[in-house]
Design an enzyme around this catalytic site. Sequence first.
Site, short mmCIF file in Angstrom:
data_model
loop_
_atom_site.label_atom_id
_atom_site.label_comp_id
_atom_site.label_asym_id
_atom_site.label_seq_id
_atom_site.Cartn_x
_atom_site.Cartn_y
_atom_site.Cartn_z
N GLY A 65 -1.60 7.97 0.49
CA GLY A 65 -2.63 7.04 0.95
C GLY A 65 -3.96 7.30 0.30
O GLY A 65 -4.67 6.37 -0.13
N ASP A 66 -4.34 8.57 0.21
CA ASP A 66 -5.59 8.93 -0.46
C ASP A 66 -5.55 8.56 -1.94
O ASP A 66 -6.53 8.04 -2.49
CB ASP A 66 -5.84 10.43 -0.34
N SER A 67 -4.43 8.83 -2.58
CA SER A 67 -4.33 8.58 -4.02
C SER A 67 -4.40 7.09 -4.33
O SER A 67 -5.08 6.67 -5.27
CB SER A 67 -3.04 9.18 -4.58
#
Length: 405
Positions: free
Chosen positions: A170-172
């Site tokens: 999700g962060d990436s």
Amino acid sequence: MNTAIRPLDGVRVLELGNYVAAPTAGRILGDFGAEVIKVERPKTGDELRNWRLYGGDTSMLYRTVNRNKKSITLDLRTEAGRQIVLDLLRHCDVLLENFRPGMLEKWGLGPEVLNGINPDLVITRISAYGQTGPLSQRPGFAAVAEAVGGLRELVGDPDRPPVRVGVSIGDSIAGIYAAFGTVMALFQRERRDGRVPLDQRIIDVALNESILSVMESLVPDYLAYGINRERVGGRMEGIAPSNAYPTSDGYSIIIGGNGDAIFQRYMQVIERPDLAADPELQDNAGRWLRRERLDAAIAEWTRAHTRDEALQILEAAAIPCGPIYTAADIVADEQYKARNMIQTFRVDVGEPEPKEVGFPGIVPVIGGQSLNIRNVGPDLGEHTHEVLSGLLGMSESDIAALEVK
């Protein structure tokens, strides 16, 4: 050495990001030439420095996510630290941050203030749910965003609770969108006659929306047909045969034989012409309904071959397939080597001498091979004096007075 021109040469970014999302965006911008100045807390720095830390004082995760950057230390809780941020932003093209919405404004660093000192500044903001809406003030990490965005419900086996993929996806994904949004804003700024309005220079990236955007037809399928997709393990719903299959030497291989023409060759390879001729298996919808039967036939064939034997036979018939790699497999792979996708640096790993460590290359490729990584994630505050003296003309005594070492 790849000498391709880096398209973001001359762009300067001030990164106030922590953890993974904003630093991933900064990493991508830095990969393609931007000068990225990462602001970290004095003494402790970005918490990522200690995540998966197996030796030394800086994790390989930090070294990877924060490559091609400079590190300076400033205490944003102090007026002096915030003033230096404002002074630096006069010399920057982009501000990149991932604080909870309202934090910059609380510190006197909100968009209107920043616009007053640099009316061309692109302001890229990453948060859990975005800068507006009823959930905007709610904190959240990628694990929550992956659930709210619809991904977690689809990962795992149908008879077990949902699981998470093994990386902070999700962060990436949010970081990739943030980098893309930043480049779009810079592109618009260059093409437009006159200044771009402030609201068009604020890039607002939400973690949950970033996940939702890669969920393909999850929502339209529900609204059009009333379909709630479910977990299907190693398969992809509605696509068959495509799965992981065991081999005689204890490995598993991935085979994607779901194309109609591919399926015909595939069944010949596994010596099941009866399945190739079955009228119920001539299209993907029919194969999906009979996926258990197909997977059982394929697994029977793969179990009779070693991994290398099965892959060689399948590749000769142009059936999409591949091994399931570990890190050791990736490092040894000739394809990655040919495209400069593993690049080696000497880094401190907590042993008496630095160690040669390979890091993943830069994507996408320009000039036939991955661009060269200029530096891995820097030591804490490594560039404080260089940046503050070079850009702001601060004296050694002024810098020392900030206690930023």
